[in-house]
Design an enzyme around this catalytic site. Structure first.
Site, short mmCIF file in Angstrom:
data_model
loop_
_atom_site.label_atom_id
_atom_site.label_comp_id
_atom_site.label_asym_id
_atom_site.label_seq_id
_atom_site.Cartn_x
_atom_site.Cartn_y
_atom_site.Cartn_z
N GLN A 127 47.05 -52.80 31.04
CA GLN A 127 48.23 -51.44 31.70
C GLN A 127 47.28 -50.64 32.26
OE1 GLN A 127 50.74 -50.72 28.59
NE2 GLN A 127 51.76 -48.82 29.48
N SER A 148 42.89 -55.38 26.65
CA SER A 148 44.20 -54.96 25.88
C SER A 148 45.29 -55.93 26.17
CB SER A 148 44.47 -53.39 26.28
OG SER A 148 45.55 -53.24 25.48
N LEU A 149 46.38 -55.68 26.75
CA LEU A 149 47.49 -56.63 27.33
C LEU A 149 46.73 -57.73 27.73
CD1 LEU A 149 49.11 -57.46 30.10
CD2 LEU A 149 50.15 -57.56 27.52
N ARG A 196 55.48 -56.74 21.76
CA ARG A 196 54.35 -55.80 21.71
C ARG A 196 54.72 -54.74 22.62
NH1 ARG A 196 49.84 -54.58 24.77
NH2 ARG A 196 47.55 -54.51 23.57
N HIS A 205 45.59 -48.31 20.20
CA HIS A 205 44.38 -48.72 19.85
C HIS A 205 43.83 -47.52 18.87
CE1 HIS A 205 44.30 -52.18 22.54
NE2 HIS A 205 44.54 -51.30 23.23
N GLN A 259 44.03 -56.10 17.13
CA GLN A 259 43.90 -55.49 18.54
C GLN A 259 44.62 -54.22 18.82
OE1 GLN A 259 45.91 -55.87 21.98
NE2 GLN A 259 44.48 -57.15 23.13
#
Length: 296
Positions: free
Chosen positions: A11, A89-90, A114, A189, A238
Site C-alpha cells: 500500500q 506488507s500487502l 485483510r 503493524h 504480519q
C-alpha cells in the site's frame, strides 16, 4: 548467470490508472473476470476512477494483489522466474503467490478479508520519518508507551505506528529532516490492530498453504524459508508485526542475489534497496512495456 530476487510493493505504491495497459490482454481479461466474481467489483474500473478510489484501503490491497500477480504471470509466460521473493506488507501475499504457496483466487480472498478488516480499524495513526538519528529514535520509542516501529524501510526512512498521542510525541521529540502523518485508517503493524489480526487468523487457519517453490523472506522474519507451516505462521504475525524491509534488503547479497526486480507499480522498493545495498542491479516491471522489455 545472475541470481534474481523479485520484490512486491504494498500500500502506497498504487496510482490512478495503474494496469490500464494490461486490460486487453487475454490473460488479464480472464484474471479480472475471476477477481470481479470474488470481489463483486471491477479492478480496472476502480484503478481508472478519477476520484482516487484505488487509494481507499478497501480497494487498494485487492487491486495491487491482482495487478502484481498478473505481472508475475506475464513474466513467467516469457520464461522468467526468481531465485528468491519478498513483499512489503500487502506485497508479501503476492510473493507467496509467486512462490506457489497458494493460487490466485485463494490469495485474493485472503487479501480481500485483510483489506476489509484493516479498513475498519480506526484506532491510532502512522507517520513516516526521514533523515533522523537511529539511536535517538530507538530510545524514544522504547521510552514511549503506545508506539512501535512499524516499517523499518532503510537506514534513513521508517514508519512509526500507534496512538495519536504517542506518534505525535515521537514526531515532536525526535529530530528528523521530514516527518509526515500517513493517510491510513489505523495503526497498521502495531498491537492496536490486534482485534483485526485475531479475526483474520481464523480465516488464515482455514487456508491450506503449499511449500514455497523458491525461498521467501517474510516481513516479520527476513530469513529464507520454504516450509508451508513456517510461512503461514510468519504471515499470521504480519498484521501486528513490523515490516523489516531494511533487513530483507541486507539479506539479499548474503543470498548471492545479483539483481532485484520490483514487480508492481512505481519504484518504491528499488528506491529503498538502492539506499541500503549499493552493489545490486535494480529493475522495475510495472507496465506492459516494461514486461516486454524485460531481459531477465
Amino acid at each position: 548467470m545472475a541470481k534474481t530476487a523479485w520484490v512486491f510493493p504494498g500500500q502506497g505504491s498504487q496510482s490512478v490508472g495503474m494496469g490500464a495497459d494490461l486490460v486487453t490482454l487475454p490473460l488479464a481479461e480472464a484474471r479480472f473476470a475471476i477477481a470481479a466474481d470474488i470481489l463483486s467489483w471491477s479492478v480496472p474500473q476502480i484503478c481508472q476512477s478519477e476520484d482516487d478510489k484505488v487509494s481507499n484501503t478497501l480497494y487498494t490491497q485487492p487491486c495491487l494483489y491482482v495487478i502484481e500477480s498478473l505481472l508475475v504471470d506475464l513474466l513467467r509466460e516469457r520464461g522468467f522466474s526468481p531465485e528468491v521473493v519478498a513483499g512489503h506488507s500487502l506485497g508479501e501475499y503476492v510473493a507467496l503467490y509467486a512462490a506457489g504457496v497458494f493460487d490466485f483466487s485463494v490469495g485474493l480472498r485472503l487479501v480481500q478479508r485483510r483489506a476489509e478488516l484493516m479498513a475498519q480499524s480506526s484506532q491510532g495513526i502512522m507517520a513516516a520519518l526521514m533523515g533522523f538519528d537511529r539511536e535517538a529514535l530507538d530510545d524514544a520509542i522504547a521510552a514511549t508507551e503506545g508506539v512501535v516501529l512499524a516499517n523499518d524501510n532503510n537506514p534513513g526512512q521508517v514508519v512509526i505506528s500507534g496512538t495519536i498521542e504517542a506518534v505525535e510525541q515521537i514526531m515532536e521529540t525526535v529530530k528528523s529532516k521530514r516527518a509526515v502523518k500517513l493517510n491510513v485508517s489505523g495503526a497498521f503493524h502495531s498491537p492496536l490492530i490486534a482485534p483485526a489480526a485475531r479475526e483474520f487468523q481464523d480465516v488464515l487457519e482455514a487456508v491450506e498453504f503449499a511449500s514455497a517453490q523458491v525461498p521467501l523472506l517474510s516481513n516479520v522474519d527476513p530469513t529464507p524459508a520454504t516450509d508451508s507451516a513456517v510461512l503461514k505462521q510468519r504471515l499470521a504475525a504480519q498484521m501486528t508485526g513490523p515490516v523489516r524491509w531494511r533487513e530483507i534488503s541486507l539479506a539479499l547479497p548474503d543470498l548471492a542475489i545479483d539483481k532485484v526486480v520490483e514487480v508492481g507499480p512505481g519504484a518504491v522498493l528499488t528506491g529503498l534497496i538502492k539506499r541500503t545495498c549499493k552493489g545490486l542491479t535494480l529493475a522495475n516491471v510495472g507496465t506492459l512495456a516494461q514486461v516486454e522489455a524485460f531481459g531477465g
